[in-house]
Design a protein around this motif. Structure first.
Motif, short mmCIF file in Angstrom:
data_model
loop_
_atom_site.label_atom_id
_atom_site.label_comp_id
_atom_site.label_asym_id
_atom_site.label_seq_id
_atom_site.Cartn_x
_atom_site.Cartn_y
_atom_site.Cartn_z
N SER A 203 0.72 -1.28 -0.11
CA SER A 203 -0.17 0.03 -0.05
C SER A 203 0.86 1.33 -0.06
N THR A 204 2.21 1.30 0.01
CA THR A 204 3.02 2.36 0.25
C THR A 204 3.89 2.62 -1.01
N THR A 212 8.20 0.91 -0.63
CA THR A 212 7.54 0.11 -0.12
C THR A 212 8.46 -1.13 0.78
#
Length: 435
Positions: A203-204, A212
């Motif tokens: 999600s990053t 990530t």
């Protein structure tokens, strides 16, 4: 291993391709494929399947891409090997980038046809030979045996191609749900090792390099370290755990010994380097190499040709930061460490007898603001690193493919490296003896 007949074989092969024309290339590729495994030997998963020939064997004349010049900042003799506007990347710094004993035949990956494929560049003749016709090839996912074999991943599939005959064979396939990390091979090319890691949703992702990394570390994905016998196709699971494992390195001459790292960045990983020995048949354990103390972080390990481990580490204490080159035996003994005059390079690699080390940054002191734009040559004495600048690379550092990742040619005469200073990824060579 290389032999005196290889250049003759190559000329005969390339001449045959030219005579047969493009329509004949697929049939020729099929005839050159490895034979089936002997019937009295178990067939490993995927073994014996032949790659479709496609454009494999296509030859290009690239004289207009090769440019030699004198570095205006250091005086070094530099060769640009690629320059057609595409992305071109030599193998990761832990692998050879040349075939043979000199610096005449370089390996790199290029997307000049619209998709990444691996190529052999015969530099004196400016002849570029396409080695692969894969569908999911990416930079860094390959390693080179100096004797003339390229081991590469095409998506989940590990393949081997001979650079003189273009014989291409599937060796192994990563199981569904997992993704392979960069491969490494023994000096003779008999064994290849790598890790595969569980694929997870993230999600990053921001588009920035390493964005990530911490999230992936904290997900604790399952990873397995594999070793493949390239002659028989036999696959051995050497180690596994619910941790992100990458940067696997197999010892150059002791194929039972594998080095790997826990990945995730220095702010998360408490112990980066580990070894596992396949000779241990009962309750095999992974052993920490250079047990880290509070305030230390390690990075960019590699095997020297003598079988020692070179790496870099940073020590932060009492508000100060010290950075070192270090060398250690795989059993954890004989540690030598050398303090940098300023910041450390990004990546380092040793020449054949470990008397000279190259890095893709060259900071001459603590106030040096330009060192990140240069290749540096390093010697070590009295606990200190002595650095001199070899060549200006001027890369952006924004992507993995733009990282310099320098390594020596087998004869120690040249350093090969990458840079995007010309607005795309290109491969260069700098003459070590020219400064």
């Amino acid at each position: 291993m290389p032999s005196s007949r290889h250049p003759v074989d190559r000329r005969r092969f390339l001449g045959g391709l030219a005579a047969l024309g493009a329509a004949a290339a697929p049939a020729l590729g099929r005839r050159l494929a490895f034979g089936a495994e002997p019937s009295d030997r178990p067939e490993p998963s995927g073994a014996g399947r032949t790659a479709t020939a496609g454009a494999r064997g296509r030859v290009q004349q690239v004289r207009d891409e090769i440019k030699e010049y004198k570095d205006p900042k250091t005086g070094a003799r530099v060769r640009r090997l690629t320059g057609d506007g595409s992305s071109n990347v030599h193998p990761y710094f832990t692998s050879w980038a040349f075939v043979g004993d000199g610096a005449e035949s370089a390996i790199f990956v290029s997307n000049r046809t619209g998709a990444y494929q691996w190529y052999l560049l015969e530099i004196p003749a400016a002849r570029l030979v396409q080695l692969t016709a894969g569908e999911k090839i990416s930079p860094n996912m390959a390693c080179v045996a100096r004797g003339g074999r390229l081991f590469y991943f095409d998506g989940p599939t590990l393949r081997a191609v001979k650079t003189d005959t273009l014989e291409d064979r599937e060796l192994y396939r990563v199981p569904a749900g997992f993704k392979p990390a960069l491969p490494t091979c023994t000096a003779d090319g008999r064994y290849v090792a790598f890790a595969y890691c569980q694929e997870t949703a993230l999600s990053t992702e921001t588009g920035r390099i390493y964005s990530t990394m911490h999230e992936r570390y904290y997900q604790h994905p399952h990873s397995v370290v594999m070793r493949i016998d390239t002659e028989t196709g036999a696959a051995v699971a050497a180690w596994g755990e619910p941790t992100w494992i990458s940067h696997v390195l197999i010892h150059p001459t002791r194929p039972n010994l594998i080095l790997f790292c826990h990945e995730g960045g220095g702010t998360c990983v408490q112990q980066r380097m580990w070894t596992v020995d396949l000779e241990h048949m009962q309750a095999r354990k992974a052993v920490p190499l250079y047990p880290q103390r509070p305030g230390e972080s390690c990075v960019h390990e590699y095997f020297t040709q003598q079988g020692d481990v070179g790496f870099q580490y940073t020590l932060e204490r009492a508000g100060t930061r010290e950075e070192y080159n270090a060398f250690i035996r795989p059993d954890g003994t004989w540690i030598r460490q050398y303090l940098f005059p300023g910041a450390r390079p990004g990546h380092i690699q040793s020449n054949s007898d470990n008397t000279l080390v190259v890095g893709d940054r060259a900071y001459l002191g603590p106030d040096d603001k330009e060192g990140g734009k240069y290749l540096g040559l390093m010697t070590h004495a009295n606990g200190r690193v002595q650095t001199r600048r070899l060549a200006w690379h001027g890369t952006s550092w924004l992507t993995q493919t733009s990282h310099g990742h320098p390594s020596f040619s087998p004869d120690d005469r040249w350093v090969i490296y990458n840079s995007d200073a010309e607005k795309c990824d290109n491969v260069y060579m700098a003459d070590v003896q020219s400064i």
